[in-house]
Motif scaffolding. Sequence first.
Motif, PDB file in Angstrom:
ATOM      1  N   GLU A 144       5.535   3.714  16.189  1.00 35.79           N
ATOM      2  CA  GLU A 144       5.757   3.241  14.816  1.00 35.79           C
ATOM      3  C   GLU A 144       7.248   3.224  14.482  1.00 35.79           C
ATOM      4  N   ASN A 172       3.670  -4.512  14.644  1.00 31.98           N
ATOM      5  CA  ASN A 172       2.780  -4.127  13.552  1.00 31.98           C
ATOM      6  C   ASN A 172       1.776  -3.098  14.055  1.00 31.98           C
ATOM      7  N   ARG A 225       0.361   2.980  10.292  1.00 29.49           N
ATOM      8  CA  ARG A 225       1.175   4.183  10.154  1.00 29.49           C
ATOM      9  C   ARG A 225       0.312   5.437  10.306  1.00 29.49           C
ATOM     10  N   ASP A 271      -3.135   4.237   8.318  1.00 31.87           N
ATOM     11  CA  ASP A 271      -3.388   3.114   7.416  1.00 31.87           C
ATOM     12  C   ASP A 271      -4.633   2.378   7.892  1.00 31.87           C
ATOM     13  N   ILE A 294      -6.324  -1.069   8.359  1.00 32.62           N
ATOM     14  CA  ILE A 294      -5.909  -2.467   8.449  1.00 32.62           C
ATOM     15  C   ILE A 294      -7.136  -3.353   8.269  1.00 32.62           C
ATOM     16  N   LYS A 319      -5.338  -9.832  10.565  1.00 33.92           N
ATOM     17  CA  LYS A 319      -5.547  -9.899   9.120  1.00 33.92           C
ATOM     18  C   LYS A 319      -5.875 -11.341   8.712  1.00 33.92           C
ATOM     19  N   THR A 364      -1.659 -12.190  10.605  1.00 33.71           N
ATOM     20  CA  THR A 364      -0.817 -11.107  11.124  1.00 33.71           C
ATOM     21  C   THR A 364      -1.633 -10.218  12.052  1.00 33.71           C
ATOM     22  N   PHE A 414      -2.086  -6.681  14.237  1.00 33.66           N
ATOM     23  CA  PHE A 414      -1.732  -5.270  14.361  1.00 33.66           C
ATOM     24  C   PHE A 414      -2.315  -4.720  15.673  1.00 33.66           C
TER      25      PHE A 414
END
Length: 249
Positions: free
Chosen positions: A45, A51, A54, A70, A72, A161, A165, A167
Motif C-alpha cells: 500500500e 490500487n 487499505r 477497505d 471495495i 469497480k 477501476t 483493485f
Amino acid sequence: MAAELIATTATKKVFHDGEKAIKVFNAEFPKAEVLNEALISARVEEIGGINVPRVLEVGVFENQWSITFDFIEGKTLQQLMDENPEKLPEYMEQMVNLHLNVMSKHCPHLNKLKDKISKQIQDIEELGDVTRYDMRTQLDSMPKHTKLCHGDFNPSNIIVKEDGTMFVLDWVHATQGNASADVARTYLLFCLQDQNKADMYMNLFCKKTGTAKKYVQSWLPIVAAAQLSKKRPEEAELLNKWAGVCDYQ
C-alpha cells in the motif's frame, strides 16, 4: 448493520461491514502469519501506484484474529469473464496491463521470491532428494531481479469497480523477484481452470514485453513444484506434469 459473510475458504472467512471488509482467520491459524499478511499488505500500500485496499486494523473478531481492510465495491474480474465471455480478449488485455504495472514497482522490504520458492521445494518430500536438488540448482541459476511479484495474480483477486477501476487484493504471497516467475505462476493458475485463457495470457504478456515465451516457460517446472507444497489434491496431477518438464519446443 450486522457484518455479512461474503466468502469462506479453508483458513478464513470474509465479512462485509459497511465500508469495511473483515478477514477473520480460523482459530488454529498462526498469529504470526496474520501479522505478516497485514505487514506485507501495508508495505505494498505504501509504495503507491497500485490500487489496493487499505489496511485499517489488525484485531480480534469473535475471539479470532482478523485484518480489516477497505471494502471495495465491484465484481471480480473472474465474474466479469464468466458473465461476458465475448469480452474475454478485452479483459485479458486489461489484466496483463495491470500485472505489468504491479511488476514495474519495487518493494525492497519484502522477502525474496527465490528464497520462498527454494524453501517450498525443499519441503516437498514426494519429489525426492535428487529432484529437489536439481530444481533448487536450476532456481539458483535463474536471473535475479527485484520486481514486485504478487504471487497469486489471478482474476479472482482483482476487483473491478463500476467505473472500471481495478483493485488488486490478497497480497499475502507478495515477494520481490523475477517478473517472469510471477507470470509463470499466473499461467499455471489459469491452466488449472482453462488452457485457452492460460495461453492467451502468456501470449499477451510475451508480446507486450518482448519476452521470449521459452524464457517464461523455463520457470514453469520450478513454480509448479512450489505450488505442490500447498498439497491440493485437485492440482496434483497437472502440477506433477509441469514439475517434470525440463525442455520446451
